[in-house]
Write a protein that holds these residues in place. Sequence first.
Motif, PDB file in Angstrom:
ATOM      1  N   TYR A 490       0.825  -1.214   0.000  1.00 48.01           N
ATOM      2  CA  TYR A 490       0.000   0.000   0.000  1.00 48.01           C
ATOM      3  C   TYR A 490       0.858   1.262   0.000  1.00 48.01           C
ATOM      4  O   TYR A 490       0.487   2.269  -0.600  1.00 48.01           O
ATOM      5  CB  TYR A 490      -0.914   0.023   1.223  1.00 48.01           C
ATOM      6  CG  TYR A 490      -2.016  -0.999   1.229  1.00 48.01           C
ATOM      7  CD1 TYR A 490      -2.231  -1.862   0.150  1.00 48.01           C
ATOM      8  CD2 TYR A 490      -2.870  -1.134   2.319  1.00 48.01           C
ATOM      9  CE1 TYR A 490      -3.245  -2.808   0.163  1.00 48.01           C
ATOM     10  CE2 TYR A 490      -3.892  -2.068   2.350  1.00 48.01           C
ATOM     11  CZ  TYR A 490      -4.071  -2.907   1.267  1.00 48.01           C
ATOM     12  OH  TYR A 490      -5.083  -3.830   1.290  1.00 48.01           O
ATOM     13  N   ASP A 495      -3.217   3.766  -3.308  1.00 45.77           N
ATOM     14  CA  ASP A 495      -4.621   3.406  -3.287  1.00 45.77           C
ATOM     15  C   ASP A 495      -4.729   1.929  -2.935  1.00 45.77           C
ATOM     16  O   ASP A 495      -4.260   1.069  -3.686  1.00 45.77           O
ATOM     17  CB  ASP A 495      -5.224   3.706  -4.665  1.00 45.77           C
ATOM     18  CG  ASP A 495      -6.628   3.166  -4.808  1.00 45.77           C
ATOM     19  OD1 ASP A 495      -7.294   2.957  -3.782  1.00 45.77           O
ATOM     20  OD2 ASP A 495      -7.072   2.982  -5.958  1.00 45.77           O
ATOM     21  N   ALA A 496      -5.340   1.613  -1.786  1.00 45.99           N
ATOM     22  CA  ALA A 496      -5.439   0.215  -1.366  1.00 45.99           C
ATOM     23  C   ALA A 496      -6.242  -0.593  -2.366  1.00 45.99           C
ATOM     24  O   ALA A 496      -5.914  -1.753  -2.638  1.00 45.99           O
ATOM     25  CB  ALA A 496      -6.066   0.124   0.021  1.00 45.99           C
ATOM     26  N   ARG A 497      -7.306  -0.009  -2.919  1.00 44.64           N
ATOM     27  CA  ARG A 497      -8.091  -0.733  -3.925  1.00 44.64           C
ATOM     28  C   ARG A 497      -7.224  -1.097  -5.110  1.00 44.64           C
ATOM     29  O   ARG A 497      -7.252  -2.217  -5.610  1.00 44.64           O
ATOM     30  CB  ARG A 497      -9.271   0.129  -4.397  1.00 44.64           C
ATOM     31  CG  ARG A 497     -10.385   0.302  -3.418  1.00 44.64           C
ATOM     32  CD  ARG A 497     -11.641   0.801  -4.122  1.00 44.64           C
ATOM     33  NE  ARG A 497     -11.412   2.008  -4.897  1.00 44.64           N
ATOM     34  CZ  ARG A 497     -11.666   3.236  -4.483  1.00 44.64           C
ATOM     35  NH1 ARG A 497     -12.159   3.427  -3.275  1.00 44.64           N
ATOM     36  NH2 ARG A 497     -11.453   4.282  -5.251  1.00 44.64           N
ATOM     37  N   ARG A 648      -7.497  -0.612   6.116  1.00 48.10           N
ATOM     38  CA  ARG A 648      -7.575  -0.374   4.667  1.00 48.10           C
ATOM     39  C   ARG A 648      -7.816  -1.680   3.916  1.00 48.10           C
ATOM     40  O   ARG A 648      -8.566  -1.708   2.938  1.00 48.10           O
ATOM     41  CB  ARG A 648      -6.284   0.291   4.181  1.00 48.10           C
ATOM     42  CG  ARG A 648      -6.042   1.665   4.796  1.00 48.10           C
ATOM     43  CD  ARG A 648      -4.756   2.280   4.282  1.00 48.10           C
ATOM     44  NE  ARG A 648      -4.899   2.699   2.899  1.00 48.10           N
ATOM     45  CZ  ARG A 648      -3.876   3.103   2.145  1.00 48.10           C
ATOM     46  NH1 ARG A 648      -2.650   3.098   2.626  1.00 48.10           N
ATOM     47  NH2 ARG A 648      -4.082   3.470   0.899  1.00 48.10           N
ATOM     48  N   ASN A 651     -11.451  -2.511   4.348  1.00 47.85           N
ATOM     49  CA  ASN A 651     -12.280  -1.669   3.480  1.00 47.85           C
ATOM     50  C   ASN A 651     -12.203  -2.130   2.032  1.00 47.85           C
ATOM     51  O   ASN A 651     -13.218  -2.170   1.327  1.00 47.85           O
ATOM     52  CB  ASN A 651     -11.837  -0.212   3.586  1.00 47.85           C
ATOM     53  CG  ASN A 651     -12.241   0.433   4.896  1.00 47.85           C
ATOM     54  OD1 ASN A 651     -13.163  -0.044   5.557  1.00 47.85           O
ATOM     55  ND2 ASN A 651     -11.557   1.497   5.283  1.00 47.85           N
ATOM     56  N   ALA A 652     -10.978  -2.448   1.596  1.00 45.55           N
ATOM     57  CA  ALA A 652     -10.804  -2.856   0.193  1.00 45.55           C
ATOM     58  C   ALA A 652     -11.492  -4.181  -0.107  1.00 45.55           C
ATOM     59  O   ALA A 652     -11.747  -4.495  -1.271  1.00 45.55           O
ATOM     60  CB  ALA A 652      -9.306  -2.957  -0.141  1.00 45.55           C
ATOM     61  N   ASP A 756     -12.422   6.504   1.076  1.00 45.31           N
ATOM     62  CA  ASP A 756     -12.372   5.143   1.582  1.00 45.31           C
ATOM     63  C   ASP A 756     -11.757   4.244   0.521  1.00 45.31           C
ATOM     64  O   ASP A 756     -11.482   4.660  -0.600  1.00 45.31           O
ATOM     65  CB  ASP A 756     -13.752   4.628   2.016  1.00 45.31           C
ATOM     66  CG  ASP A 756     -14.742   4.487   0.861  1.00 45.31           C
ATOM     67  OD1 ASP A 756     -14.342   4.041  -0.238  1.00 45.31           O
ATOM     68  OD2 ASP A 756     -15.930   4.802   1.046  1.00 45.31           O
ATOM     69  N   ASP A 757     -11.521   2.995   0.915  1.00 39.90           N
ATOM     70  CA  ASP A 757     -10.858   2.035   0.028  1.00 39.90           C
ATOM     71  C   ASP A 757     -11.802   0.924  -0.425  1.00 39.90           C
ATOM     72  O   ASP A 757     -11.349  -0.135  -0.850  1.00 39.90           O
ATOM     73  CB  ASP A 757      -9.658   1.400   0.747  1.00 39.90           C
ATOM     74  CG  ASP A 757      -8.566   2.416   1.049  1.00 39.90           C
ATOM     75  OD1 ASP A 757      -8.105   3.070   0.106  1.00 39.90           O
ATOM     76  OD2 ASP A 757      -8.194   2.536   2.234  1.00 39.90           O
TER      77      ASP A 757
END
Length: 843
Positions: A490, A495-497, A648, A651-652, A756-757
């Motif tokens: 990360y 961007d974690a996504r 994160r 969230n991803a 958010d991710d």
Amino acid sequence: MSRFDPRGKVNRALLAGVSEYDHTAPDPQGVNGQLPAVRHNRTTLEDALHRGGVFGTGEVRTLASPAPDDFTGALRRACREARGLLLLYFAGHAVTSTSGNELHLQMRTARVLAGHGLPGSVSFSQVLGELAESNAEQVVVILDCCYAGNAAGIWHRFDDPKRKKHKILLLMSVQPNRCILGGDADAATPFTRELTRVLDEGGDVWLSDLYTAVKERMAAAKYKAEDDDPQRPQALAPPWDREADVLLAAGPEVPPPSPPGDPRPPWFARLQDLLDRAREAVGRSGRTALAALLAVLATGAGGYGILALTGDSGPCGPSLELRVLVDPDLEPAMRAAADDYVTSDANTTAEGCRRSGVTVNSAGAAAVVTALGERTDAWQKPREDENPQRDIGPQPDVWIPATRADVDRVTDAAAQQDRVFALLEPEAEPIAYSPVVLAVPKTLGAGLEPTGQPLSRLLAALERVDSEVELHRPDPEFTGSALLATAGLYGDDADARGAERSLARVGRPEPSAARLLCTLPADDAVDDHGAALVPEFLLKSGIGCHRATRAERVAAYPDDVPGLEPAFVRVRWEGGDRDADARDDAVDRFHTWLTGQDGRTVLGGHGFRSATGERDLLDTEPVPEGLTASVRPAKAADPWDMERTLVRYGNAHGPGRVLYLLDSSGSMAGRWDGPSGGPGILKQTLPGLGGEDEYGVWAVHGTGDRTHTELLKFGTHKRSDAEDRLDSAEVRDAEADPHGALLDALAFMRERGTGDDRPQLIVYLTDGEDDGRLTGEALDDVLERAGGAGVPVAMVSLSSSGCDQDRPATRIAEAGRGRCLDTGDDLVPALHDEVAHVGSGEE
């Protein structure tokens, strides 16, 4: 029927485990009680099938306490999709009809109404009917429930004029008209426990072999059904002809984990084997020779097991047992160290007795941190909804996490609690060191600088060497090394996504680095093009799957990924001071040995490095090919960064967002109705979305200022409501403007993803008739926006050439790091997988 090997076919496994029920005793209409052991059944069997090499990514689906409609819907889908092997597993309550001619599988909503049937249940006859009509070549049904053996009689009585039922084979946990015990919350039920152990033994496991082995293991363990009857597994018409069998597993041989809660130290099995051979060898020499030999053996064994062999009492009393909880990646090395310590001089009294035993177990790293930081009260006094003793293991005397930062995370969390029941006392220095490395196939490693590069630069260089390279990483919620690798992946601002999308797409990440490296060779293409973020020590020590042919790997050492620095932590429990002095002495002795020369020799043999100085390998042998002699350690792990990375990551992989764009222009009229029409295709992807996922549907039509209308408002929905809206969709007497609609969609989703991710996806389904509006500057606009929005775009064309090279759909999908699918692909399952990868639905 011939011997059936399903590998390479389209297979499906549906694992339904009902552990929680809505209606239980003392409710007079309720079932007997909850079945917490079935939770373990679901996870252990799912993991065993994933490791087994027969079922591929996405081919194993679990149902956690489904309602009847959920179960039958999933069963019908599996019957429809499977072309090779279909495996159906059920664990939960079951009852028979009064006559015994029907078996009712009780789902989550099951009730028992006197004289009014069994609502919430599914009859086995109904299940057989679905399975007989399935597209699968071969079906295996495994039942772990009361009266499971009654299923064989139902199979024989089943009306089958088309003779389709003969492709269905049954494996049942108990003989007919017997009810089994529900087990406890600490482990899977006996039948499934033995089933998964056989599947996990490695090599080819055929159904006939599985049945025989499970039956023998259960007989040896003397498992009991209710009324103290022996529990004997059953199968439909055994023994099978060798040419009428089904392959269920073909995985590499991986050492199975120790049974949870086994009170015997790990070295006991080896000692018992040695004793058995000793008894046989000296049997002809008389009792004197035997006693002399056993006296030598007793030095390391403390007499345990020897008394049973000779029948005499001995001078050694029972020894104290240390409980050591470790990070999953560290378990093999720490177990080996504990084995050596237990039989060492340091753990032996002058009388030749063992001072202490050491039991090593592991559990998910994130769960352990939470339990020690926030759940120590429940660890001492377990509750049904919160039971670390069940989910993690016994209260540890020693905890060995991957880094000292894990200790700080626990301390920070405990500081927020009103009261804690465990005190952590970490030693000042780590036990050893092992960097987290990028392990790449030797054929790809020549172009990499092994040291002095951040992870992002190493990955970029690797992609230049091989555009087909795939990056793999274990579950960061389960092991410390995977969490450290994820933090490096990360970065500070990444961007974690996007980082998660850069990883190879798999169903469920492997729980540990060893498991990951064992599974890569299952597919030569994956092994040859797969890079893995793993602890370096595994590349030296091996990973227990030596029979698999693996691609040779070399290590690159990213300088921005913290390494493993296992900490030795004494854990003191409130009220646990009855034998505090003796336990402190045992802990101190184990720590002294582990950090001394003998312990360093064991850890060196497993590939670890010195915890200080130049971080040289502890093993004095020549440095293995592909590794570096000395490495400069990366920055130390930071507890705040680790917590932030977990959030994160969650969230991803948490609730997703999907925006569907449905081409509703006049040219779609001939491709609208039925399951292969536009609305029907989108409906079939909805099971991949859950109740917390946000999604909406735009009907794309019009070429002016307004390029779409809202068919389904963006938000959370019941699936039935979404299906109703798609059923009401209509073709419009208008053309479509894909350029305008895509720009609007990318802006809409980018705005929602700010801050958010959470995973996101845009799906655009079209017949491609309006591609003329995706040329020149219009196409360039969309490509530029798609490349910078951070939202993947799945382009779905109902034309067989829609995803040909340089077509607009292909270029847009590539720019948005999505997929292009057309009718030349297996379109519906592929699109469903895209949606399910983002969503959190039951699929």
